[in-house]
Design an enzyme around this catalytic site. Sequence first.
Site, mmCIF file in Angstrom:
data_model
loop_
_atom_site.group_PDB
_atom_site.id
_atom_site.type_symbol
_atom_site.label_atom_id
_atom_site.label_comp_id
_atom_site.label_asym_id
_atom_site.label_seq_id
_atom_site.Cartn_x
_atom_site.Cartn_y
_atom_site.Cartn_z
ATOM 1 N N PRO A 2 0.840 -1.212 0.000
ATOM 2 C CA PRO A 2 0.000 0.000 0.000
ATOM 3 C C PRO A 2 0.871 1.257 0.000
ATOM 4 O O PRO A 2 1.869 1.317 0.704
ATOM 5 C CB PRO A 2 -0.789 -0.102 1.309
ATOM 6 C CG PRO A 2 -0.692 -1.512 1.727
ATOM 7 C CD PRO A 2 0.593 -2.044 1.178
ATOM 8 N N GLU A 3 0.497 2.234 -0.814
ATOM 9 C CA GLU A 3 1.251 3.479 -0.906
ATOM 10 C C GLU A 3 0.481 4.580 -0.164
ATOM 11 O O GLU A 3 -0.482 4.304 0.528
ATOM 12 C CB GLU A 3 1.490 3.834 -2.378
ATOM 13 C CG GLU A 3 2.225 2.716 -3.132
ATOM 14 C CD GLU A 3 2.463 3.022 -4.600
ATOM 15 O OE1 GLU A 3 2.618 4.206 -4.951
ATOM 16 O OE2 GLU A 3 2.497 2.080 -5.404
ATOM 17 N N ARG A 113 0.520 -12.925 4.472
ATOM 18 C CA ARG A 113 1.895 -13.412 4.298
ATOM 19 C C ARG A 113 2.878 -12.754 5.265
ATOM 20 O O ARG A 113 4.076 -13.034 5.214
ATOM 21 C CB ARG A 113 2.338 -13.199 2.848
ATOM 22 C CG ARG A 113 1.598 -14.153 1.908
ATOM 23 C CD ARG A 113 1.844 -13.811 0.449
ATOM 24 N NE ARG A 113 3.262 -13.861 0.107
ATOM 25 C CZ ARG A 113 3.777 -13.293 -0.989
ATOM 26 N NH1 ARG A 113 2.997 -12.638 -1.810
ATOM 27 N NH2 ARG A 113 5.060 -13.386 -1.235
#
Length: 274
Positions: A2-3, A113
């Site tokens: 995510p940015e 993950r």
Amino acid sequence: MPELPEVETIVRGIRPFLLGRRLVRISLSHHDVLRGVSRRRLIRDLTGATVREVFRRAKHAVLDLGERRLVVQPGMTGSLVVHGRPLTAEEARYAVLRALLDDGRELVYRDVRRLGTLLLLDQRGWQRYNDSIGPEPLDEGFTPERLGLALQRSRQSVKKVIMDQRHLAGVGNIYANEALFAAGIDPSKPAVRLTEDDHRRLHAEIRRILLAAITSSGTTFRDYRTGTGEPGNFQLELHVYGREGEPCRQCGTRLTGTHAIDARISVFCHRCQS
Ligand SMILES: [Zn+2]
């Protein structure tokens, strides 16, 4: 990962539920997401702490707990959601950090993950962390001149420079590709060769695209969810990222995809970008 727009969306979603709330019970399923703090200390320091503020810095969500700050960097498969109901078995399965609030709601960092990281910083640690990251592109202090300085001093490609968190906070691969397309600049172009006019255009497009992406609640390709658990919508507005081989929306030329610039996928139009 995510940015800026995704993390900003997460923060805006969870903030109203967290402000002034006390964390009454903490559980952590795996400690491999922790950096610089042990499981024991994390649980000890978070339990009973009150959330003073929730904000974003670069691509991280920050909970200000008074003496300490919890910094959450969601990985590719990470999400940060406040639940007002019991978690489903599927939600609980990948919940890494769970913080029960004093109103019965629960803040959950979920990460399939476990590529994300959690930091717990004291004032000095925060100072060091904050100083290591460049200006926020949506702040007033980020000017075309400031961007130009970073670009002129670098021997790297322009794409690498704008993704380097020391020069600019929060821009990753998706928004670097999009901003360079919108500014008409080839991502592989050496940063030092950009003109002042390029600096102005790139500065304006970085800001415009980040703001538009925030308005659309960010880009969801797979796992990203907002702070209320919804997918984002900006994937519908992307011009180049994820569109390798498809026609340019501006001129119809097939978009080029390459991993040669920085090992990540760069997608660009060789006619519109030079
Ligand atoms: Zn084109």
